[in-house]
Each structure stands twice: as structure tokens, then as C-alpha cells.
Design a protein around this motif. Structure first.
Motif, PDB file in Angstrom:
ATOM      1  N   GLU A  57      50.743  87.145  57.988  1.00  0.00           N
ATOM      2  CA  GLU A  57      49.485  86.422  58.184  1.00  0.00           C
ATOM      3  C   GLU A  57      49.697  85.096  58.909  1.00  0.00           C
ATOM      4  OE1 GLU A  57      46.451  87.426  57.554  1.00  0.00           O
ATOM      5  OE2 GLU A  57      47.029  89.321  56.619  1.00  0.00           O
ATOM      6  N   ILE A  58      50.891  84.517  58.760  1.00  0.00           N
ATOM      7  CA  ILE A  58      51.127  83.161  59.254  1.00  0.00           C
ATOM      8  C   ILE A  58      52.022  83.120  60.486  1.00  0.00           C
ATOM      9  CG2 ILE A  58      52.185  80.937  58.647  1.00  0.00           C
ATOM     10  CD1 ILE A  58      51.204  81.392  55.782  1.00  0.00           C
ATOM     11  N   MET A 100      56.875  80.363  57.185  1.00  0.00           N
ATOM     12  CA  MET A 100      55.713  80.597  56.330  1.00  0.00           C
ATOM     13  C   MET A 100      55.602  79.540  55.246  1.00  0.00           C
ATOM     14  SD  MET A 100      54.986  82.024  53.053  1.00  0.00           S
ATOM     15  CE  MET A 100      56.255  83.255  52.714  1.00  0.00           C
ATOM     16  N   LEU A 101      56.723  79.229  54.593  1.00  0.00           N
ATOM     17  CA  LEU A 101      56.714  78.229  53.526  1.00  0.00           C
ATOM     18  C   LEU A 101      56.362  76.848  54.068  1.00  0.00           C
ATOM     19  CD1 LEU A 101      59.857  79.339  51.475  1.00  0.00           C
ATOM     20  CD2 LEU A 101      57.457  79.682  50.885  1.00  0.00           C
ATOM     21  N   SER A 102      56.900  76.510  55.242  1.00  0.00           N
ATOM     22  CA  SER A 102      56.595  75.215  55.851  1.00  0.00           C
ATOM     23  C   SER A 102      55.117  75.105  56.181  1.00  0.00           C
ATOM     24  CB  SER A 102      57.427  75.012  57.119  1.00  0.00           C
ATOM     25  OG  SER A 102      58.800  74.941  56.816  1.00  0.00           O
ATOM     26  N   GLN A 148      53.173  74.638  52.941  1.00  0.00           N
ATOM     27  CA  GLN A 148      53.336  73.287  52.409  1.00  0.00           C
ATOM     28  C   GLN A 148      52.522  72.278  53.199  1.00  0.00           C
ATOM     29  OE1 GLN A 148      57.592  72.821  52.486  1.00  0.00           O
ATOM     30  NE2 GLN A 148      57.917  74.209  50.746  1.00  0.00           N
ATOM     31  N   ALA A 149      52.492  72.449  54.527  1.00  0.00           N
ATOM     32  CA  ALA A 149      51.700  71.545  55.364  1.00  0.00           C
ATOM     33  C   ALA A 149      50.215  71.683  55.050  1.00  0.00           C
ATOM     34  CB  ALA A 149      51.965  71.847  56.833  1.00  0.00           C
ATOM     35  N   SER A 150      49.776  72.924  54.845  1.00  0.00           N
ATOM     36  CA  SER A 150      48.380  73.162  54.504  1.00  0.00           C
ATOM     37  C   SER A 150      48.014  72.558  53.144  1.00  0.00           C
ATOM     38  CB  SER A 150      48.087  74.667  54.490  1.00  0.00           C
ATOM     39  OG  SER A 150      46.758  74.930  54.101  1.00  0.00           O
ATOM     40  N   SER A 198      45.334  65.587  50.745  1.00  0.00           N
ATOM     41  CA  SER A 198      44.997  64.280  51.303  1.00  0.00           C
ATOM     42  C   SER A 198      43.518  64.111  51.608  1.00  0.00           C
ATOM     43  CB  SER A 198      45.806  64.047  52.587  1.00  0.00           C
ATOM     44  OG  SER A 198      45.425  64.985  53.597  1.00  0.00           O
ATOM     45  N   GLN A 199      42.788  65.212  51.607  1.00  0.00           N
ATOM     46  CA  GLN A 199      41.349  65.141  51.947  1.00  0.00           C
ATOM     47  C   GLN A 199      40.497  64.810  50.710  1.00  0.00           C
ATOM     48  OE1 GLN A 199      40.613  68.972  53.766  1.00  0.00           O
ATOM     49  NE2 GLN A 199      41.387  68.296  55.750  1.00  0.00           N
TER      50      GLN A 199
END
Length: 249
Positions: A189-190, A235-237, A240-242, A248-249
């Protein structure tokens, strides 16, 4: 005649002592598949434990697939199957497999599967070859969901283990393979090129196995699993970024 047991005395965990005694009798073949154990009352007397303790031990033995309890008939030693061995380990891995363990899983495969591929190149039968070709063709023509492709990928690798000619290999690798559809679905998917890469490397692995080139089969499997590790890391990176962005939002 039913196996006779000695009293387990009074350790802190009586039920575990009962389990260990019965397991050892099965392992040593004093108790064999299909044999009926003594009655609960008789077992309580032999072990010197209460019915509550005995029933807890029988529950654990039944849960591990070593015995079956048939109401109105008695307690019987089970015939062990591959599922008896694979399922508990698979469940354990699923329960303890967080995101950080994904890398451990693929690295375990890197240690185990290249030699399996080499053995499959040397020992596969015509039926094995036909099955692997069928698996690969199904992957190439796949147009559905990522989970379905992941299951086709799983079947291909499991059939390589079978083609090795070593009956232990499919049992050894199956619990790890069972975790892969969950991981690969996320990867597909990523990571944009994960699907095409999987098909390319599976093609190379298949060709080397069919050519009975053990060295090439080993090397191609090594490169395929190294690429898989790279995709899992991507995928893990991305995940984690998502997650960080959402937090933060």
C-alpha cells in the motif's frame, strides 16, 4: 493399561507439575495417540492433587493439543498434527509482533530461506516445479487487493520449503510466513515498487530452482529478502512520519 503416575508432592504450581509429568510420558511414548488416560479421580489419587488442580492441568494440555477430553468417554492422547505445532507459535508471534519486530521477522527469513531455496533447486520434484510455476503465474496475473497478492507470495515461499525435500522446513517456516500477509499488505500500500520488485525476484528464484542451480537460488533469495527488508523499512518510516504529522495537528 493406563499409565500410572507418582505423586507430584506439593510444589508451588501443582498444575504445572502434572502437565510436565503427562507431557514427559507422551514424549517418552509411555502414552501414545489414542490411548485413554485414567479417570479424573484416579489421576488425582496418583498425583496427590485436588480435582481443581488436575482440571487446570488437563485444560492446559488440551489447549496445547496434547490431549482431547470427550464428555462421557474420557481423556485421550491426541494425534499430533502440523497445525498442533504451528498454531501456538503463530499466535505467540502475532501477539508479540509490533512494528519494531517486522525487521526481526525479515532478518530471520534471511537466515533461514536462502539455504531452503538452494535445497529446493537440488531436490524439487516435477510436481513441485509445476506448483511453483502455478504460484508465480498467479502472482504475475494478479489484479486484486494487496492482501490477496500477499497470500500468493506466502504460498510461493511455503511451496519452496516443501520442494526442499526436508519435511521439517515447512513446519519451521510456516509460523513466520503466516505473519507476512499482514506486513506485505502494508508494504504494498505504501511502497510503490514493492509489487513489481516481488514479481521480478520471484521470477529469478523460480528460474534458478527450475534450472537446479542451487547457488543462484540461494543468492536470488538473499537479494529478494534484502530488498524486502528495505521495503519494510520504507513502510515503517512512512507510517512514523504520518503518525508524527497527525500528532502535531
Amino acid at each position: 493399561m493406563a499409565r500410572k503416575f507418582a505423586s507430584v508432592g506439593k510444589p508451588q504450581l501443582l498444575s504445572h507439575s502434572v502437565v510436565e509429568a503427562i507431557e514427559n510420558s507422551i514424549r517418552e511414548k509411555h502414552l501414545v495417540p489414542g490411548m485413554r488416560l485414567s479417570s479424573e479421580l484416579d489421576l488425582c489419587a496418583q498425583f496427590g492433587v485436588s480435582r481443581t488442580v488436575l482440571r487446570e492441568a488437563l485444560r492446559m494440555l488440551s489447549g496445547s493439543g496434547l490431549i482431547r477430553i470427550e464428555k462421557g468417554r474420557g481423556i485421550f492422547v491426541s494425534e499430533l498434527s502440523a497445525e498442533t505445532v504451528i498454531t501456538p507459535l503463530e499466535m505467540y508471534l502475532q501477539q508479540h509482533c509490533g512494528d519494531l519486530k517486522f525487521i526481526d521477522i525479515i532478518r530471520a527469513r534471511q537466515l533461514i530461506e536462502p539455504p531452503i531455496a538452494a535445497e529446493a533447486a537440488l531436490h524439487h520434484t516435477p510436481d513441485d516445479a509445476a506448483q511453483l510455476q502455478e504460484d508465480f503465474d498467479a502472482m504475475k496475473t494478479w489484479t486484486g487487493k494487496s492482501e490477496e497478492l500477499a497470500n500468493l507470495d506466502l504460498a510461493f515461499h511455503q511451496h519452496i520449503a516443501i520442494a526442499s525435500g526436508n519435511s521439517i522446513m515447512p513446519l519451521l517456516i510456516a509460523p513466520i510466513h503466516a505473519l507476512m500477509p499482514q506486513i506485505k499488505s502494508s508494504v504494498h500500500e505504501i511502497v510503490e515498487d514493492a509489487k513489481s520488485s516481488a514479481i521480478e525476484w520471484h521470477g529469478r528464484i523460480l528460474e534458478s530452482i527450475l534450472m537446479r542451480d542451487a547457488q543462484a537460488a540461494r543468492i536470488n533469495m538473499e537479494h529478494h529478502l534484502m530488498e524486502s527488508e528495505n521495503h519494510i523499512s520504507q513502510m515503517l518510516s512512512a507510517q512514523q512520519a504520518s503518525d508524527s504529522l497527525e500528532a502535531s495537528q
